[in-house]
Design a protein around this motif. Sequence first.
Motif, PDB file in Angstrom:
ATOM      1  N   LYS A   1       0.967  -1.314   0.068  1.00 24.14           N
ATOM      2  CA  LYS A   1       0.205  -0.058  -0.133  1.00 24.14           C
ATOM      3  C   LYS A   1       0.850   1.384  -0.145  1.00 24.14           C
ATOM      4  O   LYS A   1       1.864   1.632   0.846  1.00 24.14           O
ATOM      5  CB  LYS A   1      -0.909   0.062   1.189  1.00 24.14           C
ATOM      6  CG  LYS A   1      -1.892   1.007   1.185  1.00 24.14           C
ATOM      7  CD  LYS A   1      -2.970   0.948   2.407  1.00 24.14           C
ATOM      8  CE  LYS A   1      -3.937   2.399   2.264  1.00 24.14           C
ATOM      9  NZ  LYS A   1      -4.897   2.017   3.468  1.00 24.14           N
ATOM     10  N   ILE A   2       0.513   2.167  -0.807  1.00 20.16           N
ATOM     11  CA  ILE A   2       1.526   3.203  -1.277  1.00 20.16           C
ATOM     12  C   ILE A   2       0.407   4.620  -0.495  1.00 20.16           C
ATOM     13  O   ILE A   2      -0.663   4.497  -1.090  1.00 20.16           O
ATOM     14  CB  ILE A   2       1.802   3.606  -2.464  1.00 20.16           C
ATOM     15  CG1 ILE A   2       3.098   2.500  -2.738  1.00 20.16           C
ATOM     16  CG2 ILE A   2       2.461   4.864  -2.569  1.00 20.16           C
ATOM     17  CD1 ILE A   2       3.436   2.500  -4.213  1.00 20.16           C
ATOM     18  N   GLU A   3       1.000   5.400   0.385  1.00 16.98           N
ATOM     19  CA  GLU A   3       0.342   6.457   0.713  1.00 16.98           C
ATOM     20  C   GLU A   3       1.123   7.799   0.474  1.00 16.98           C
ATOM     21  O   GLU A   3       2.197   7.900   0.573  1.00 16.98           O
ATOM     22  CB  GLU A   3      -0.193   6.434   2.260  1.00 16.98           C
ATOM     23  CG  GLU A   3      -1.004   5.430   2.686  1.00 16.98           C
ATOM     24  CD  GLU A   3      -1.447   5.290   3.913  1.00 16.98           C
ATOM     25  OE1 GLU A   3      -2.388   4.757   4.566  1.00 16.98           O
ATOM     26  OE2 GLU A   3      -0.703   6.070   4.895  1.00 16.98           O
ATOM     27  N   ASN A   4       0.339   8.732   0.262  1.00 18.15           N
ATOM     28  CA  ASN A   4       0.824  10.189   0.098  1.00 18.15           C
ATOM     29  C   ASN A   4       1.723  10.382  -1.284  1.00 18.15           C
ATOM     30  O   ASN A   4       2.724  11.092  -1.243  1.00 18.15           O
ATOM     31  CB  ASN A   4       1.640  10.778   1.458  1.00 18.15           C
ATOM     32  CG  ASN A   4       0.829  10.405   2.703  1.00 18.15           C
ATOM     33  OD1 ASN A   4      -0.330  10.390   2.581  1.00 18.15           O
ATOM     34  ND2 ASN A   4       1.558  10.103   3.641  1.00 18.15           N
ATOM     35  N   ALA A   5       1.592   9.523  -2.409  1.00 16.20           N
ATOM     36  CA  ALA A   5       2.527   9.570  -3.319  1.00 16.20           C
ATOM     37  C   ALA A   5       1.790  10.759  -4.163  1.00 16.20           C
ATOM     38  O   ALA A   5       0.921  11.192  -4.018  1.00 16.20           O
ATOM     39  CB  ALA A   5       2.608   8.231  -4.021  1.00 16.20           C
TER      40      ALA A   5
END
Length: 689
Positions: A255-259
Amino acid sequence: MNLSSNFNQIVQKVLGEVDIEREELLEKISQKQDELSGFVTPEGAATIVARSYGIVPERKEPEVRKLRIGDLSAGMSGIEIVGRVALIYSIRDFERKDGSPGKVVNLLLQDKTEKIRVVLWDEKAVLVEEGEIEKGTPVRLKGAYVKRGFRGELELNLGRRGDIEIDPEDERAEDLPPLPESEVKIADLDPELEDVDLIARVIAVTEPRTFERSDGSTGKVASLILADETGQTRASLWNDKADLSHKISQGDAIKIENAYAREGWGNTPEVHVGRRGRIILSPPKSETSRLPEFEKRLLKIDEVEPDMPVLDLAARVRRVFQPQEFERDDGTSGRVMNAILADETGTIRASFWDDMVEECQKLSPDDVVLFTNARSRMGLGDRPEIRVGKRTGIEINPKNLRIEEQKPGRIELCELEPGLDTLEIIGRVMDISETREFTRSDGSQGRVASLTIGDQTGTARVAFWGEKTDLVSSIEKGDVIKLINCYSTAGLYGQPEIHVSGKEELKVNPTIEEDLPPLDELTENQLAEERVNIGKIKKEGVKVQVRGTIVRVLQRRPIFDICPECGRSLGSVDSSLFCEECGKVVSPEHRVAISTVVDDGTGNIRTVAFGKVGEELIGKTADEVFELFKESSNISELYDEFNIAGKEIILTGTSRHDKYFDQLELRVESVKAPDPTQEAAKLLEKVKA
């Protein structure tokens, strides 16, 4: 009884028992309210002042309203605040001066009034690490204090005595605004999106690699190929995030956040994970159940990144070269043999080392070859290439495996750079040269003709070789031409130019969708040399002139070789080299390539000077640089010979955008020293204007 009457009752009681003027009493109450940063009501402040005179009003406690984030100011302590977690930054492990380990994580907390950064330490940071606190979680902080952070902004700290409560029962939690939807599917990525959240499965991963920025600092980047149920994209992990690639494997769900999303290769959106970004390595199964299961699959050539530790790929053999022997630094001998591979997405070089040379010798043009457990490295011209070693599996012409032919890729002239293959180019003819004959190094005769074309983004030279020179007779000035399956190389002055020498196709005045500028407009633009401040260069494809100082010289290999017969880059430096296009060993021509950073006080820009322009910049010929390069044991010593750092110059060139590193650079077309008389005249014209 309302607040106003309570306040007046307290004031009257104090005036009746204390020898004080009303104005003085009201001033004391106002000062007390200011002293408490306005977080006590007028009635509460009056109660406190009354108590200082020994008077106890009927209300026993001052009425203090509950704090909101917008009420906070530096220096406040013992605070209780409620907010929703809007962003979570990466957790950082560190070592204290006494050697003990610690953890710290930054959050962005928001309520209906404002946002503020929150710093959590040690066991409170673990709440984030273990997933107890997530993006969107309401929390109540107790015993917090406010200070100015690194950039002067307010931040909220929760020390050892502070406490944090998740999903609190508090009236302030009830009116917390919901977070805007930030999770996107890969198919919905847009190049302008910020604060993107993405859940995907990892198809491929690269090792981190370092690079040098225009300001001299170094950076680090690793890449992932990601897939979800809607599509596939590339993700770039920058700087400290790049090291996470060591913890990520093919098939992992992340999970990638704030990209943030930007336009990448092939004008498709890509994901970038920078300073604000966060990667969650093992998100809950409830979030990843919709992802497609990982199946080890074959990569396409345009998906190969440098420094992939393992990859599978199938492609068609275009060319196979002769094996070469070499000596390693430790004195042992080795062998290498190269092949050029292609699929519908592009071409790539494959290098077979030592015992694997025998496998490469089994290959013939048009064979289909399947690699398993190969790896990639940065190759010639800063392009990835396949490295085939002992652990790589090779299968030639496997059954039921079909490789589509590569289709020419359409580019505009501002995107042209040396070393591109299988191109499709459209432009209007601006100038035509006569066919000339020349003698090759082996005594044979050759022919070459050229013309200049332009589109709305720039201009370029097109060279026709051998039998292809006959095509020029069908072209007139002002015609629109379409070249299919051509390639590019560096011209005599370093500018990228287009070559036509074999299987290329030419169409004159075809039906096209583009609205190309007329001939007179193209000619006028080509002659334009607008002097601009570097800080005002904001887009690519613009021809400009700048005056500035070389503040940094990027110490990379200053010379490369091209084939004298077809103009293709040979990618190395030697006295004799094998040309892929011509299929024989040739005596190469040397070309200078110098990269610098130029600053004029309004900004700086990376510049690249090729060929004769590079020679003019350093004051040495390509042959002289070639000899110096062969003799130098240290590249820094070589650049000391050039002595160009601190030199003031005037450059004319075309701006170009480097998509990989997301920065503008200037492709230099001419260089000269400032002439005091001419510069004074320019200043005078500017003053008069």
